[in-house]
Every structure is written in structure tokens, then in C-alpha cells.
Design a protein around this motif. Structure first.
Motif, PDB file in Angstrom:
ATOM      1  N   ALA A  17       0.840  -1.202   0.000  1.00  0.00           N
ATOM      2  CA  ALA A  17       0.000   0.000   0.000  1.00  0.00           C
ATOM      3  C   ALA A  17       0.873   1.249   0.000  1.00  0.00           C
ATOM      4  N   THR A  18       0.514   2.222  -0.832  1.00  0.00           N
ATOM      5  CA  THR A  18       1.315   3.442  -0.960  1.00  0.00           C
ATOM      6  C   THR A  18       0.627   4.670  -0.379  1.00  0.00           C
ATOM      7  N   HIS A  19      -0.617   4.518   0.073  1.00  0.00           N
ATOM      8  CA  HIS A  19      -1.354   5.665   0.595  1.00  0.00           C
ATOM      9  C   HIS A  19      -2.252   5.213   1.742  1.00  0.00           C
TER      10      HIS A  19
ATOM     11  N   GLU B  71      -5.565   3.773   0.815  1.00  0.00           N
ATOM     12  CA  GLU B  71      -5.501   2.388   0.344  1.00  0.00           C
ATOM     13  C   GLU B  71      -5.548   1.430   1.532  1.00  0.00           C
ATOM     14  N   ILE B  72      -4.848   1.787   2.600  1.00  0.00           N
ATOM     15  CA  ILE B  72      -4.869   0.971   3.819  1.00  0.00           C
ATOM     16  C   ILE B  72      -6.276   0.945   4.407  1.00  0.00           C
ATOM     17  N   ARG B  73      -6.932   2.105   4.423  1.00  0.00           N
ATOM     18  CA  ARG B  73      -8.304   2.170   4.942  1.00  0.00           C
ATOM     19  C   ARG B  73      -9.243   1.296   4.109  1.00  0.00           C
ATOM     20  N   GLY B  74      -9.003   1.256   2.810  1.00  0.00           N
ATOM     21  CA  GLY B  74      -9.826   0.411   1.943  1.00  0.00           C
ATOM     22  C   GLY B  74      -9.671  -1.060   2.283  1.00  0.00           C
ATOM     23  N   TYR B  75      -8.434  -1.488   2.508  1.00  0.00           N
ATOM     24  CA  TYR B  75      -8.188  -2.872   2.909  1.00  0.00           C
ATOM     25  C   TYR B  75      -8.837  -3.159   4.267  1.00  0.00           C
ATOM     26  N   GLU B  76      -8.719  -2.190   5.180  1.00  0.00           N
ATOM     27  CA  GLU B  76      -9.299  -2.370   6.517  1.00  0.00           C
ATOM     28  C   GLU B  76     -10.815  -2.513   6.436  1.00  0.00           C
TER      29      GLU B  76
END
Length: 237
Positions: free
Chosen positions: A29-31, A34-39
């Protein structure tokens, strides 16, 4: 019944494999978004599978809901999250940090983002396991819950109209909360849970959940002060 069990096992296995896939993608993840989307994706999978851990048929759970909680399981989840939130907040303040400035949850007016960030590692290990046990061990019964009308104009039982995915949000909705006796049961048992001891790897010794939370807040402070390089969340093995 056997067919239903096989179906549940398959769904759980599929959930585990998908969660593993999400974990493998996280390092790339670069942003933060993007991490929030995975979470978010992982959270939906996790709560979709959590219902299989609840044994009593009267204990309804159809996924995570809040403001208001739409069933009795969500009522307990929300309440225990609130209890841990207050505990984390007190430790953050005692360490002289700002509760509103987080690193994963977005910074919004009135949102204590750092508290929510630190809560994440204790949701499943502490709150969710407690909630499952409270139902499965018979600590809570149907009469420990009450139905409340939540309203967008009610300060005591506010309805989060922003979470309503409709063009014209409703102004009232029924939700489920613990009764006074139910609250007493949860508080008493949860306080006991906080005093249970687990192995805390950084100090290589047994600590109570309460002290582990305090240590993780201190660990977070050291990271923010560049005294340590990598944040290590608490994991129960």
C-alpha cells in the motif's frame, strides 16, 4: 444441520483465505486511503464471519451496526468498544498526547482519531472475544436488552443520519441497548477481563489487559517521538 455446518465451515475458510490475501497486499500500500480500503474490506469479512461464533439463537447478529446498534450483539460490541475507548483516552492524556490527531482514522472535528487508532488492536482480542463469551456462557439473557427509538433530533439517543445510505435519510429508527441490569453484568465481567493476564512480548512477562493497553499507548508515544522505528501491535497467540 450437517449441511448447514459444512456451509458455515466453507464460508469461514473462504473468509480466512481472503483475509490472508488482504494482509499480503498491505505492505504494498502506498497511501493511507488504500490501507483504509483494505481495513474496510477485512472488517466486513470479519464481522460477516463473527455471527458463526454466537451460539444462542435469540442473539441476533447480521453484521456491524452502530448509532444505533440494530441487535443485541452490536449493543454489547458498541458498549465494550466505548469502555476501552475511555481507558485508552485516559492513558493518552496522561502521556501528554493529543487524542484528536491520529494516523489511520481521518482527522475530523470532534473525532478522537488517535483513540480509535489504538482501539483497533483490542477490538477482536478483548472486546469481541468478551462479547462472544457473554452470550455463549449465558452471562447475558434476552431480558438484558431493551428497544429504544433513536432520533436525529435526540441528544440522548442520537441517530447517525450520515450512515443511512439513502437519498432522504430517515429521522427515527429503533435500536437495541443494554438494560440497567445488563450494563451492570457487562461492566462487572469486563472489569474482570481487564485484570486477566497475557504474555506481553516487548517486556517478556505477563501483564493484565489494562496494563498492556497502557504500555501500547507508551509504545505509540515513543514511535511518534522517533525513539523507536516500528510500531508493534499487541497480538494474542
Amino acid at each position: 444441520r450437517i449441511k448447514r455446518k459444512h456451509k458455515e465451515i466453507k464460508q469461514l475458510n473462504d473468509c480466512v483465505e481472503t483475509l490472508k490475501s488482504i494482509l499480503e497486499k498491505l505492505p504494498q500500500a502506498t497511501h493511507t486511503n488504500e490501507i483504509r480500503g483494505y481495513e474496510g474490506a477485512a472488517s466486513r469479512l470479519y464481522f460477516g464471519a463473527l455471527k458463526y461464533a454466537i451460539q444462542p439463537q435469540w442473539a441476533q447478529f447480521n453484521g456491524r451496526s452502530m448509532n444505533p446498534p440494530l441487535d443485541n450483539v452490536n449493543a454489547v460490541l458498541s458498549f465494550t468498544y466505548t469502555l476501552v475507548n475511555h481507558l485508552i483516552e485516559s492513558y493518552i492524556i496522561s502521556e501528554g498526547m493529543d487524542t484528536y490527531v491520529g494516523y489511520l482514522h481521518t482527522v475530523e472535528y470532534g473525532r478522537k482519531s488517535l483513540v480509535f487508532d489504538l482501539l483497533e488492536e483490542f477490538r477482536s482480542t478483548l472486546c469481541d472475544t468478551f462479547t462472544v463469551a457473554a452470550f455463549n456462557l449465558g452471562i447475558l439473557q434476552p431480558d438484558d436488552f431493551r428497544t429504544i427509538d433513536f432520533s436525529s433530533n435526540d441528544d440522548e439517543y442520537p441517530l447517525d443520519v450520515q450512515s443511512e445510505n439513502v437519498e432522504e435519510p430517515i429521522s427515527t429508527r429503533k435500536g437495541i441497548l443494554l438494560t440497567k441490569d445488563g450494563l451492570k453484568k457487562v461492566i462487572e465481567k469486563f472489569e474482570a477481563k481487564l485484570e486477566e493476564q497475557y504474555y506481553y512480548m516487548p517486556l517478556q512477562k505477563q501483564l493484565t489487559y489494562r496494563k498492556i493497553i497502557a504500555e501500547q499507548v507508551k509504545h505509540c508515544k515513543r514511535i511518534l517521538n522517533d525513539e523507536e522505528n516500528e510500531y508493534r501491535p499487541f497480538v494474542v497467540k
